[in-house]
Design a protein around this motif. Structure first.
Motif, PDB file in Angstrom:
ATOM      1  N   PRO A  32       1.118  -1.454  -0.092  1.00 25.97           N
ATOM      2  CA  PRO A  32      -0.301   0.020   0.043  1.00 25.97           C
ATOM      3  C   PRO A  32       1.052   1.151   0.279  1.00 25.97           C
ATOM      4  CG  PRO A  32      -0.123  -1.713   2.165  1.00 25.97           C
ATOM      5  CD  PRO A  32       0.779  -1.705   1.161  1.00 25.97           C
ATOM      6  N   PHE A  33       0.244   2.150  -0.494  1.00 26.17           N
ATOM      7  CA  PHE A  33       1.427   3.811  -0.375  1.00 26.17           C
ATOM      8  C   PHE A  33       1.348   4.309   0.517  1.00 26.17           C
ATOM      9  CE2 PHE A  33       1.571   8.157  -0.421  1.00 26.17           C
ATOM     10  CZ  PHE A  33       2.140   8.331  -2.201  1.00 26.17           C
ATOM     11  N   ALA A  34       0.363   4.263   1.992  1.00 32.95           N
ATOM     12  CA  ALA A  34       0.654   4.677   3.048  1.00 32.95           C
ATOM     13  C   ALA A  34       1.827   4.104   3.970  1.00 32.95           C
ATOM     14  CB  ALA A  34      -1.210   4.165   3.553  1.00 32.95           C
ATOM     15  N   THR A  35       1.980   2.799   3.471  1.00 34.42           N
ATOM     16  CA  THR A  35       2.870   2.151   3.800  1.00 34.42           C
ATOM     17  C   THR A  35       4.370   2.517   3.979  1.00 34.42           C
ATOM     18  OG1 THR A  35       1.993  -0.007   3.867  1.00 34.42           O
ATOM     19  CG2 THR A  35       4.547  -0.509   4.374  1.00 34.42           C
ATOM     20  N   LEU A  76       6.719   1.739  15.464  1.00 35.01           N
ATOM     21  CA  LEU A  76       5.538   2.608  15.760  1.00 35.01           C
ATOM     22  C   LEU A  76       4.783   2.062  14.611  1.00 35.01           C
ATOM     23  CD1 LEU A  76       6.456   6.652  16.190  1.00 35.01           C
ATOM     24  CD2 LEU A  76       4.868   5.142  17.204  1.00 35.01           C
ATOM     25  N   PHE A  77       5.737   1.361  14.241  1.00 37.62           N
ATOM     26  CA  PHE A  77       4.989   0.817  12.531  1.00 37.62           C
ATOM     27  C   PHE A  77       3.914  -0.415  13.251  1.00 37.62           C
ATOM     28  CE2 PHE A  77       7.465   2.922   9.855  1.00 37.62           C
ATOM     29  CZ  PHE A  77       6.354   3.152   8.990  1.00 37.62           C
ATOM     30  N   PHE A  78       4.110  -1.238  14.709  1.00 39.95           N
ATOM     31  CA  PHE A  78       3.389  -2.177  14.935  1.00 39.95           C
ATOM     32  C   PHE A  78       2.003  -0.902  15.898  1.00 39.95           C
ATOM     33  CE2 PHE A  78       6.848  -3.847  13.954  1.00 39.95           C
ATOM     34  CZ  PHE A  78       6.596  -4.776  12.749  1.00 39.95           C
ATOM     35  N   THR A  79       1.676   0.026  16.202  1.00 42.64           N
ATOM     36  CA  THR A  79       1.124   0.554  17.378  1.00 42.64           C
ATOM     37  C   THR A  79      -0.202   0.725  16.789  1.00 42.64           C
ATOM     38  OG1 THR A  79       1.418   2.919  16.847  1.00 42.64           O
ATOM     39  CG2 THR A  79       2.913   1.620  18.187  1.00 42.64           C
ATOM     40  N   PRO A  80      -1.343   0.893  16.891  1.00 38.90           N
ATOM     41  CA  PRO A  80      -2.881   1.079  16.678  1.00 38.90           C
ATOM     42  C   PRO A  80      -2.357   3.065  16.036  1.00 38.90           C
ATOM     43  CG  PRO A  80      -3.268   0.638  19.428  1.00 38.90           C
ATOM     44  CD  PRO A  80      -1.527   1.234  18.693  1.00 38.90           C
ATOM     45  N   ILE A  81      -2.208   3.873  15.769  1.00 38.38           N
ATOM     46  CA  ILE A  81      -1.091   4.843  15.015  1.00 38.38           C
ATOM     47  C   ILE A  81      -1.752   4.231  13.925  1.00 38.38           C
ATOM     48  CG2 ILE A  81      -0.033   7.362  15.120  1.00 38.38           C
ATOM     49  CD1 ILE A  81       0.439   6.278  18.243  1.00 38.38           C
ATOM     50  N   MET A  82      -1.163   3.914  13.470  1.00 41.58           N
ATOM     51  CA  MET A  82      -0.695   3.361  12.267  1.00 41.58           C
ATOM     52  C   MET A  82      -2.292   2.949  11.405  1.00 41.58           C
ATOM     53  SD  MET A  82       1.756   4.557  11.548  1.00 41.58           S
ATOM     54  CE  MET A  82       2.788   5.450  12.385  1.00 41.58           C
ATOM     55  N   ASP A  83      -3.127   2.417  12.211  1.00 45.80           N
ATOM     56  CA  ASP A  83      -4.556   1.379  11.813  1.00 45.80           C
ATOM     57  C   ASP A  83      -5.757   2.384  10.988  1.00 45.80           C
ATOM     58  OD1 ASP A  83      -3.234  -0.876  12.136  1.00 45.80           O
ATOM     59  OD2 ASP A  83      -3.675  -0.986  14.029  1.00 45.80           O
ATOM     60  N   ARG A  84      -4.824   3.781   9.998  1.00 43.21           N
ATOM     61  CA  ARG A  84      -5.804   4.856  10.171  1.00 43.21           C
ATOM     62  C   ARG A  84      -4.704   5.209   8.947  1.00 43.21           C
ATOM     63  NH1 ARG A  84      -2.779   9.628   9.762  1.00 43.21           N
ATOM     64  NH2 ARG A  84      -0.709   9.558  11.776  1.00 43.21           N
ATOM     65  N   LEU A 141      -5.117  12.582  20.725  1.00 41.42           N
ATOM     66  CA  LEU A 141      -5.957  12.900  19.520  1.00 41.42           C
ATOM     67  C   LEU A 141      -5.966  11.937  18.555  1.00 41.42           C
ATOM     68  CD1 LEU A 141      -5.741  16.331  18.865  1.00 41.42           C
ATOM     69  CD2 LEU A 141      -7.176  14.902  20.138  1.00 41.42           C
ATOM     70  N   ILE A 142      -5.310  11.350  18.140  1.00 43.45           N
ATOM     71  CA  ILE A 142      -4.780  10.448  16.800  1.00 43.45           C
ATOM     72  C   ILE A 142      -5.666   9.032  17.139  1.00 43.45           C
ATOM     73  CG2 ILE A 142      -3.718   8.320  14.988  1.00 43.45           C
ATOM     74  CD1 ILE A 142      -1.712  11.296  15.104  1.00 43.45           C
ATOM     75  N   ILE A 143      -5.152   7.811  18.578  1.00 40.62           N
ATOM     76  CA  ILE A 143      -6.088   7.491  18.984  1.00 40.62           C
ATOM     77  C   ILE A 143      -7.600   7.282  19.180  1.00 40.62           C
ATOM     78  CG2 ILE A 143      -5.575   5.835  21.158  1.00 40.62           C
ATOM     79  CD1 ILE A 143      -2.560   6.175  21.501  1.00 40.62           C
ATOM     80  N   PHE A 144      -7.468   8.292  20.157  1.00 40.18           N
ATOM     81  CA  PHE A 144      -8.896   8.621  20.964  1.00 40.18           C
ATOM     82  C   PHE A 144      -9.590   9.527  19.896  1.00 40.18           C
ATOM     83  CE2 PHE A 144      -6.851   8.750  25.105  1.00 40.18           C
ATOM     84  CZ  PHE A 144      -7.100   7.151  24.957  1.00 40.18           C
TER      85      PHE A 144
END
Length: 148
Positions: A32-35, A76-84, A141-144
């Motif tokens: 994916p381009f996001a990655t 950081l790539f394995f955190t919920p922050i990257m699921d967006r 803000l990103i997580i919540f």
């Protein structure tokens, strides 16, 4: 003046090259381009820290900061922050922890023997506190985010 335009041209060429590489990887390999965009942002932060190490030859703190930032950026790539979805501010997600790490290591390694050096250390500590507050606010803000 010519050197400035050369640097700007190289920077724009690097951005265009990264975008074209991301599009090609998405089209042909399926990444994916996001990655690829996030990897490019993480690499850009690490390049700046590596350049910082060249400004302080013979000192160990830039090398330590680089390797710790490398580990943090990969984790950081394995955190919920990257699921967006990626955004234009994606660079800040990698830059803020890197700034915090570099400041912490610099503060820990800096010797303060006179009044001026203590004042510089106090300013760095204030910068570290501001970076911690901004980073925690951004990540919260990103997580919540309800759209997450």
């Amino acid at each position: 003046m010519l050197a400035y335009f050369k640097r700007v041209g190289l920077a724009l060429g690097g951005v265009i090259g990264a975008v074209l590489t991301g599009i090609a990887l998405e089209s042909y390999v399926g990444i994916p381009f996001a990655t690829t965009y996030r990897i490019a942002c993480a690499v850009a932060c690490l390049v700046l820290i590596f350049k910082l190490g060249k400004d302080y030859p013979g000192e160990r703190w830039p090398r330590s900061a680089f390797f710790i930032c490398l580990i943090v950026n990969v984790l950081l790539f394995f955190t919920p922050i990257m699921d967006r979805r990626p955004s234009r501010g994606e660079l800040m997600i990698f830059a803020l922890p890197d700034v915090i790490i570099v400041l912490m290591i610099l503060i820990a390694s800096k010797k303060a023997v006179d009044v001026h050096q203590r004042a510089v250390r106090q300013q760095m500590i204030l910068g570290l506190i501001v970076a911690l507050l901004f980073c925690s606010a951004l990540y919260s803000l990103i997580i919540f985010n309800p759209d997450h």
